[in-house]
Design a protein around this motif. Structure first.
Motif, mmCIF file in Angstrom:
data_model
loop_
_atom_site.group_PDB
_atom_site.id
_atom_site.type_symbol
_atom_site.label_atom_id
_atom_site.label_comp_id
_atom_site.label_asym_id
_atom_site.label_seq_id
_atom_site.Cartn_x
_atom_site.Cartn_y
_atom_site.Cartn_z
ATOM 1 N N ASP A 21 0.868 -1.182 0.000
ATOM 2 C CA ASP A 21 0.000 0.000 0.000
ATOM 3 C C ASP A 21 0.903 1.230 0.000
ATOM 4 O O ASP A 21 1.699 1.417 0.910
ATOM 5 N N ARG A 23 -0.113 4.492 -0.143
ATOM 6 C CA ARG A 23 -0.780 5.731 0.270
ATOM 7 C C ARG A 23 -0.017 6.385 1.414
ATOM 8 O O ARG A 23 0.857 5.788 2.033
ATOM 9 N N TRP A 28 -3.571 5.527 5.284
ATOM 10 C CA TRP A 28 -3.355 4.156 5.776
ATOM 11 C C TRP A 28 -4.043 3.908 7.113
ATOM 12 O O TRP A 28 -4.701 2.891 7.290
ATOM 13 N N HIS A 32 -7.128 -0.067 5.695
ATOM 14 C CA HIS A 32 -6.241 -0.749 4.752
ATOM 15 C C HIS A 32 -6.522 -2.249 4.768
ATOM 16 O O HIS A 32 -7.248 -2.748 5.627
ATOM 17 N N ALA A 36 -1.359 -6.071 4.579
ATOM 18 C CA ALA A 36 -0.611 -5.298 3.576
ATOM 19 C C ALA A 36 0.597 -4.646 4.231
ATOM 20 O O ALA A 36 0.609 -4.384 5.432
ATOM 21 N N HIS A 38 2.873 -1.256 4.325
ATOM 22 C CA HIS A 38 2.689 0.162 4.030
ATOM 23 C C HIS A 38 4.034 0.858 3.847
ATOM 24 O O HIS A 38 4.849 0.896 4.771
ATOM 25 N N VAL A 60 -1.147 -1.044 -4.332
ATOM 26 C CA VAL A 60 -2.445 -0.376 -4.233
ATOM 27 C C VAL A 60 -2.289 1.020 -3.656
ATOM 28 O O VAL A 60 -1.384 1.287 -2.861
ATOM 29 N N CYS A 61 -3.175 1.921 -4.097
ATOM 30 C CA CYS A 61 -3.305 3.259 -3.502
ATOM 31 C C CYS A 61 -4.813 3.531 -3.414
ATOM 32 O O CYS A 61 -5.606 2.598 -3.388
ATOM 33 N N ARG A 62 -5.210 4.772 -3.374
ATOM 34 C CA ARG A 62 -6.634 5.076 -3.259
ATOM 35 C C ARG A 62 -7.414 4.745 -4.534
ATOM 36 O O ARG A 62 -8.465 4.134 -4.494
ATOM 37 N N SER A 67 -0.249 3.966 -7.431
ATOM 38 C CA SER A 67 0.195 2.572 -7.481
ATOM 39 C C SER A 67 0.674 2.198 -8.881
ATOM 40 O O SER A 67 1.625 1.429 -9.017
ATOM 41 N N MET A 88 -8.124 1.293 -3.378
ATOM 42 C CA MET A 88 -8.839 1.053 -2.122
ATOM 43 C C MET A 88 -10.259 1.589 -2.156
ATOM 44 O O MET A 88 -11.123 1.083 -1.430
#
Length: 109
Positions: A21, A23, A28, A32, A36, A38, A60-62, A67, A88
Motif C-alpha cells: 500500500d 498511500r 493508511w 487498509h 498489507a 505500508h 495499491v493506492c486510493r 500505485s 482502495m
C-alpha cells in the motif's frame, strides 16, 4: 503517463495476495487491507529492502494512479508487480475487509 503495467481490479485481487500500500500515513491509518505492507510512494525507492516478497507483488493506492507509477518503476527495476487499478476506493465499495489503526471502523480516506 506511466508505462503499461499489469493491472487487476480490487475485485480480482486474489485471496492471500502480497500487497504493498503506497498511500500516505493519514490514508493508511483509517483503513487498509489486513496484512498489507505500508510504504508511502515517496519512500519506496529508499526502502526496497522493506518490500514484502511477493511473486507478483500487488501495489495499491486510493484509486490506482500512484500505485501504477510505483508498479511501473518497480517493474523497470527488476520486480514483478501488478497494479490494483481501481484501488482502495473500489475495495471499500465492494465490501472487502479492511482494518483500521484508529480504533474506529475502517474507511478509505
Amino acid at each position: 503517463m506511466p508505462q503499461q503495467v499489469p493491472t487487476v481490479s480490487a475485485a480480482e485481487l486474489p485471496e492471500g495476495a502480497v500487497v504493498l500500500d503506497v498511500r500516505e500515513d493519514d490514508e493508511w491509518v483509517h483503513g487498509h487491507i489486513d496484512g498489507a505492507t505500508h510504504i508511502p510512494m515517496g519512500e519506496v525507492p529508499s526502502k526496497l529492502d522493506a518490500l514484502p516478497e511477493g511473486d507478483p507483488l500487488y501495489v495499491v493506492c486510493r484509486s490506482g494512479g500512484r500505485s501504477a507509477r510505483v508498479a511501473a518503476w518497480l517493474n523497470a527495476n527488476g520486480f514483478d508487480t501488478v497494479n490494483v487499478g481501481d484501488g482502495m476506493g473500489a475495495w471499500e465499495a465492494a465490501g472487502r475487509p479492511m482494518v483500521s489503526e484508529t480504533g474506529q471502523p475502517p474507511f478509505v480516506r
